[in-house]
Design a protein around this motif. Structure first.
Motif, PDB file in Angstrom:
ATOM      1  N   GLU A 169       0.813  -1.199   0.000  1.00 41.05           N
ATOM      2  CA  GLU A 169       0.000   0.000   0.000  1.00 41.05           C
ATOM      3  C   GLU A 169       0.856   1.262   0.000  1.00 41.05           C
ATOM      4  O   GLU A 169       0.534   2.244  -0.678  1.00 41.05           O
ATOM      5  CB  GLU A 169      -0.901  -0.007   1.222  1.00 41.05           C
ATOM      6  CG  GLU A 169      -1.556   1.325   1.361  1.00 41.05           C
ATOM      7  CD  GLU A 169      -2.543   1.349   2.452  1.00 41.05           C
ATOM      8  OE1 GLU A 169      -2.471   0.453   3.301  1.00 41.05           O
ATOM      9  OE2 GLU A 169      -3.364   2.257   2.454  1.00 41.05           O
ATOM     10  N   VAL A 172       1.790   1.772  -3.408  1.00 39.63           N
ATOM     11  CA  VAL A 172       0.674   2.295  -4.213  1.00 39.63           C
ATOM     12  C   VAL A 172       0.536   3.799  -4.036  1.00 39.63           C
ATOM     13  O   VAL A 172       0.375   4.554  -5.002  1.00 39.63           O
ATOM     14  CB  VAL A 172      -0.641   1.573  -3.837  1.00 39.63           C
ATOM     15  CG1 VAL A 172      -1.836   2.299  -4.409  1.00 39.63           C
ATOM     16  CG2 VAL A 172      -0.636   0.160  -4.332  1.00 39.63           C
ATOM     17  N   LEU A 173       0.638   4.248  -2.778  1.00 41.82           N
ATOM     18  CA  LEU A 173       0.546   5.687  -2.504  1.00 41.82           C
ATOM     19  C   LEU A 173       1.626   6.442  -3.265  1.00 41.82           C
ATOM     20  O   LEU A 173       1.371   7.481  -3.880  1.00 41.82           O
ATOM     21  CB  LEU A 173       0.738   5.929  -1.005  1.00 41.82           C
ATOM     22  CG  LEU A 173      -0.491   5.941  -0.117  1.00 41.82           C
ATOM     23  CD1 LEU A 173      -0.081   6.133   1.320  1.00 41.82           C
ATOM     24  CD2 LEU A 173      -1.424   7.056  -0.527  1.00 41.82           C
ATOM     25  N   ALA A 176       0.845   6.526  -6.979  1.00 41.45           N
ATOM     26  CA  ALA A 176      -0.212   7.490  -7.286  1.00 41.45           C
ATOM     27  C   ALA A 176       0.358   8.895  -7.313  1.00 41.45           C
ATOM     28  O   ALA A 176       0.050   9.694  -8.205  1.00 41.45           O
ATOM     29  CB  ALA A 176      -1.330   7.383  -6.253  1.00 41.45           C
ATOM     30  N   VAL A 180       0.473  11.590 -10.359  1.00 39.48           N
ATOM     31  CA  VAL A 180      -0.026  12.960 -10.299  1.00 39.48           C
ATOM     32  C   VAL A 180       1.063  13.938 -10.705  1.00 39.48           C
ATOM     33  O   VAL A 180       0.824  14.878 -11.474  1.00 39.48           O
ATOM     34  CB  VAL A 180      -0.541  13.262  -8.875  1.00 39.48           C
ATOM     35  CG1 VAL A 180      -0.826  14.734  -8.704  1.00 39.48           C
ATOM     36  CG2 VAL A 180      -1.790  12.466  -8.591  1.00 39.48           C
ATOM     37  N   LEU A 309      -0.231  12.373   1.259  1.00 37.73           N
ATOM     38  CA  LEU A 309      -1.598  12.876   1.114  1.00 37.73           C
ATOM     39  C   LEU A 309      -1.596  14.380   0.892  1.00 37.73           C
ATOM     40  O   LEU A 309      -2.331  14.898   0.045  1.00 37.73           O
ATOM     41  CB  LEU A 309      -2.429  12.513   2.345  1.00 37.73           C
ATOM     42  CG  LEU A 309      -2.735  11.024   2.498  1.00 37.73           C
ATOM     43  CD1 LEU A 309      -3.467  10.749   3.791  1.00 37.73           C
ATOM     44  CD2 LEU A 309      -3.560  10.518   1.328  1.00 37.73           C
ATOM     45  N   LEU A 312      -0.472  14.972  -2.606  1.00 32.39           N
ATOM     46  CA  LEU A 312      -1.538  14.654  -3.559  1.00 32.39           C
ATOM     47  C   LEU A 312      -2.508  15.813  -3.660  1.00 32.39           C
ATOM     48  O   LEU A 312      -3.008  16.139  -4.735  1.00 32.39           O
ATOM     49  CB  LEU A 312      -2.283  13.391  -3.123  1.00 32.39           C
ATOM     50  CG  LEU A 312      -1.619  12.055  -3.399  1.00 32.39           C
ATOM     51  CD1 LEU A 312      -2.421  10.939  -2.771  1.00 32.39           C
ATOM     52  CD2 LEU A 312      -1.493  11.816  -4.884  1.00 32.39           C
TER      53      LEU A 312
ATOM     54  N   THR B  67      -6.872  -0.198   4.588  1.00 30.12           N
ATOM     55  CA  THR B  67      -5.977  -0.142   3.436  1.00 30.12           C
ATOM     56  C   THR B  67      -6.731   0.372   2.212  1.00 30.12           C
ATOM     57  O   THR B  67      -6.235   1.230   1.481  1.00 30.12           O
ATOM     58  CB  THR B  67      -5.425  -1.552   3.144  1.00 30.12           C
ATOM     59  OG1 THR B  67      -4.943  -2.112   4.356  1.00 30.12           O
ATOM     60  CG2 THR B  67      -4.311  -1.502   2.154  1.00 30.12           C
ATOM     61  N   VAL B  70      -7.356   4.174   2.095  1.00 31.64           N
ATOM     62  CA  VAL B  70      -6.176   4.967   1.734  1.00 31.64           C
ATOM     63  C   VAL B  70      -5.863   4.806   0.245  1.00 31.64           C
ATOM     64  O   VAL B  70      -5.527   5.781  -0.447  1.00 31.64           O
ATOM     65  CB  VAL B  70      -4.980   4.572   2.613  1.00 31.64           C
ATOM     66  CG1 VAL B  70      -3.754   5.353   2.226  1.00 31.64           C
ATOM     67  CG2 VAL B  70      -5.296   4.820   4.067  1.00 31.64           C
ATOM     68  N   VAL B  71      -6.003   3.584  -0.274  1.00 37.62           N
ATOM     69  CA  VAL B  71      -5.774   3.388  -1.707  1.00 37.62           C
ATOM     70  C   VAL B  71      -6.814   4.160  -2.518  1.00 37.62           C
ATOM     71  O   VAL B  71      -6.493   4.774  -3.539  1.00 37.62           O
ATOM     72  CB  VAL B  71      -5.798   1.890  -2.056  1.00 37.62           C
ATOM     73  CG1 VAL B  71      -5.810   1.690  -3.549  1.00 37.62           C
ATOM     74  CG2 VAL B  71      -4.599   1.194  -1.469  1.00 37.62           C
ATOM     75  N   VAL B  73      -8.317   6.956  -1.750  1.00 41.74           N
ATOM     76  CA  VAL B  73      -8.060   8.400  -1.814  1.00 41.74           C
ATOM     77  C   VAL B  73      -6.903   8.695  -2.764  1.00 41.74           C
ATOM     78  O   VAL B  73      -6.951   9.675  -3.522  1.00 41.74           O
ATOM     79  CB  VAL B  73      -7.842   9.022  -0.411  1.00 41.74           C
ATOM     80  CG1 VAL B  73      -6.523   8.674   0.181  1.00 41.74           C
ATOM     81  CG2 VAL B  73      -7.967  10.527  -0.486  1.00 41.74           C
ATOM     82  N   SER B  74      -5.899   7.815  -2.822  1.00 48.17           N
ATOM     83  CA  SER B  74      -4.803   8.109  -3.741  1.00 48.17           C
ATOM     84  C   SER B  74      -5.243   7.896  -5.186  1.00 48.17           C
ATOM     85  O   SER B  74      -4.853   8.664  -6.075  1.00 48.17           O
ATOM     86  CB  SER B  74      -3.572   7.274  -3.400  1.00 48.17           C
ATOM     87  OG  SER B  74      -3.895   5.922  -3.346  1.00 48.17           O
ATOM     88  N   ALA B  75      -6.088   6.881  -5.431  1.00 45.62           N
ATOM     89  CA  ALA B  75      -6.606   6.689  -6.789  1.00 45.62           C
ATOM     90  C   ALA B  75      -7.482   7.864  -7.196  1.00 45.62           C
ATOM     91  O   ALA B  75      -7.436   8.321  -8.349  1.00 45.62           O
ATOM     92  CB  ALA B  75      -7.393   5.383  -6.861  1.00 45.62           C
ATOM     93  N   ALA B  77      -7.181  10.950  -6.159  1.00 46.55           N
ATOM     94  CA  ALA B  77      -6.309  12.088  -6.475  1.00 46.55           C
ATOM     95  C   ALA B  77      -5.724  11.944  -7.872  1.00 46.55           C
ATOM     96  O   ALA B  77      -5.672  12.920  -8.634  1.00 46.55           O
ATOM     97  CB  ALA B  77      -5.198  12.193  -5.434  1.00 46.55           C
ATOM     98  N   LEU B  78      -5.318  10.744  -8.226  1.00 51.73           N
ATOM     99  CA  LEU B  78      -4.752  10.516  -9.564  1.00 51.73           C
ATOM    100  C   LEU B  78      -5.815  10.754 -10.637  1.00 51.73           C
ATOM    101  O   LEU B  78      -5.567  11.435 -11.645  1.00 51.73           O
ATOM    102  CB  LEU B  78      -4.206   9.091  -9.648  1.00 51.73           C
ATOM    103  CG  LEU B  78      -3.515   8.700 -10.938  1.00 51.73           C
ATOM    104  CD1 LEU B  78      -2.371   9.641 -11.226  1.00 51.73           C
ATOM    105  CD2 LEU B  78      -3.005   7.278 -10.872  1.00 51.73           C
ATOM    106  N   SER B  81      -6.499  14.448 -11.081  1.00 48.72           N
ATOM    107  CA  SER B  81      -5.497  15.215 -11.819  1.00 48.72           C
ATOM    108  C   SER B  81      -5.513  14.834 -13.295  1.00 48.72           C
ATOM    109  O   SER B  81      -5.219  15.675 -14.146  1.00 48.72           O
ATOM    110  CB  SER B  81      -4.115  15.076 -11.194  1.00 48.72           C
ATOM    111  OG  SER B  81      -3.654  13.785 -11.349  1.00 48.72           O
TER     112      SER B  81
END
Lengths: 326, 101
Positions: A169, A172-173, A176, A180, A309, A312, B67, B70-71, B73-75, B77-78, B81
């Motif tokens: 994870e 993954v962060l 991502a 961006v 975060l 992001l 998990t 959190v994944v 929120v990052s997806a 954000a991507l 954008s």
């Protein structure tokens, strides 16, 4: 006893129906701003549902991320969308007026609608056919809890039993964020001077948020809390700072930021390699030091999650100038 | 029917509702909202099914959902954008219709 169970039943029913109603409104209301606000309300309400379902760890994460950070991300994206999309006339303007006011049932797309009704019915019957009482993996987790180094079963699962999930994870962060950044982001969005009230509030709140984050990190060993919740509170503090006009690139060197972003995933990978060599298993801590190692990993993960975060939220337009100067 | 089943069925409702929106709505921000709500529906099913016994609920799905949040929120954000990038390039935030495609 009767009235209490009736009360909880009506509460649960009301919560479930409100969730469905908010989701429907958020997805169909014509005004996008309203849709985002309804979505944030949806996030807050689902936090209540997590509490009802005895999942306080999930509720903390949802309150900080699902309702807080996602909402901030969506609102910020919406504001940038409006500023660039000043020309509201779409290319397919010949078609748009026809679709504007459809009848109540003409607007339904029947094929997806019917197939989704079938899918829901199938999924629903699967749920109903499951055994009504099942304790899942909790006996196994509870049996091994004394060896895990922490007392909170959710933290034990996240950082010990299934620590490789958390490792992936963190990656993954990072990916991502790289995505961006490489998109470069749209318009540079300049925050206006925040005004005295927001400025003072931010100055007061930021230390408190950092303290709360540290507390959540520490308390995660034996009560609801942990690296994700702490990291998202830290990220929220960063977002608040940026909203009140704090200029990141002037205050902190880029290299330091990158080190913080990488600290979490690298610590996990290093720990995985070391435990592989010593114990022969990926991320299998020596039992005597498990608690300490978990705390170390969680601290670095919290810093990385918070920084990621916040980055992001800042989006793609960051650090262009600094990269040139490096 | 228990509380767990009630919320699991609500989760399925959310999932289907949002999947329908994902298919029929043209605006990308709306699609991103729909994917998020679909995710919440899946999380709801997982957490509800973890609480089928009267004792402490199963912690493994809880960890998976944390998990997942959190994944998600990052997806998001991507995805946002990407939407903004499309918006600056084409001045649109909708996908073209099939007829135009």
């Amino acid at each position: 006893m009767e009235t209490i169970s009736l009360l909880t039943w009506s509460l649960d029913g009301l919560l479930g129906l409100s969730l469905l109603w908010l989701a429907w409104r958020a997805l169909t209301t014509p005004d996008l701003f309203k849709a985002v606000v309804l979505f944030i309300a949806f996030g807050l309400l689902i936090t209540l549902v997590w509490v009802r379902l005895d999942a306080p760890d999930v509720a903390l994460a949802e309150a900080a991320i699902g309702a807080g950070l996602t909402g901030a991300l969506l609102l910020s994206a919406l504001s940038r969308l409006d500023s660039t999309n000043s020309d509201p006339a779409p290319v397919n303007s010949g078609e748009a007026p026809v679709n504007q006011k459809p009848g109540r049932f003409e607007s339904i797309h029947w094929w997806p609608f019917l197939s989704l009704v079938l899918v829901s019915a199938g999924l629903g019957s699967v749920i109903l056919s499951m055994p009504a009482a099942f304790s899942g993996l909790s006996p196994e987790v509870n049996a091994q809890l004394t060896n895990s180094g922490v007392e909170n079963p959710v933290t034990a699962v996240l950082l010990n039993f299934r620590a490789y999930d958390t490792l992936l994870e963190m990656v993954v962060l990072l990916i991502a964020l790289l995505g961006v950044w490489s998109l470069g982001g749209g318009v540079k969005h300049k925050e206006p001077f925040p005004g005295t009230v927001l400025d003072i509030l931010t100055r007061l709140l930021t230390p408190v948020l950092i303290l709360v984050s540290a507390y959540l990190l520490w308390v995660g060993a034996h009560a609801p809390g942990g690296a994700f919740q702490a990291g998202s509170v830290l990220g929220a503090a960063g977002v608040l700072l940026m909203l009140s006009g704090w200029q990141l690139q002037m205050n902190i060197p880029v290299l330091l930021i990158r080190l913080i972003l990488l600290a979490g995933p690298f610590a996990f990978i290093a720990m995985a390699a070391i435990t592989m060599m010593i114990e022969g298993q990926l991320l299998q801590y020596p039992t005597a030091h498990a608690g300490l190692l978990i705390l170390l990993l969680e601290t670095l993960a919290t810093l990385s999650i918070g920084a990621t975060l916040a980055a992001l939220f800042l989006g793609g337009q960051t650090w262009k100038n600094d990269e040139e100067s490096l | 029917m228990t509380t767990a089943i009630l919320y699991a069925l609500t989760g399925i409702g959310l999932f289907s509702l949002a999947l329908y929106s994902l298919i029929v709505q043209a605006h990308l921000l709306r699609k991103i909202l729909a994917i998020n709500i679909m995710g919440s529906g899946v999380f709801l099913v997982l957490i509800a099914l973890a609480k089928r016994s009267d004792e402490i609920p199963d912690p493994v799905p809880h960890a998976m959902v944390i998990t997942g949040i959190v994944v998600a929120v990052s997806a998001t954000a991507l995805a946002l954008s990407m939407m903004l990038k499309l918006n600056t390039e084409t001045h649109h935030a909708e996908l073209p219709d099939d007829q135009q495609g």
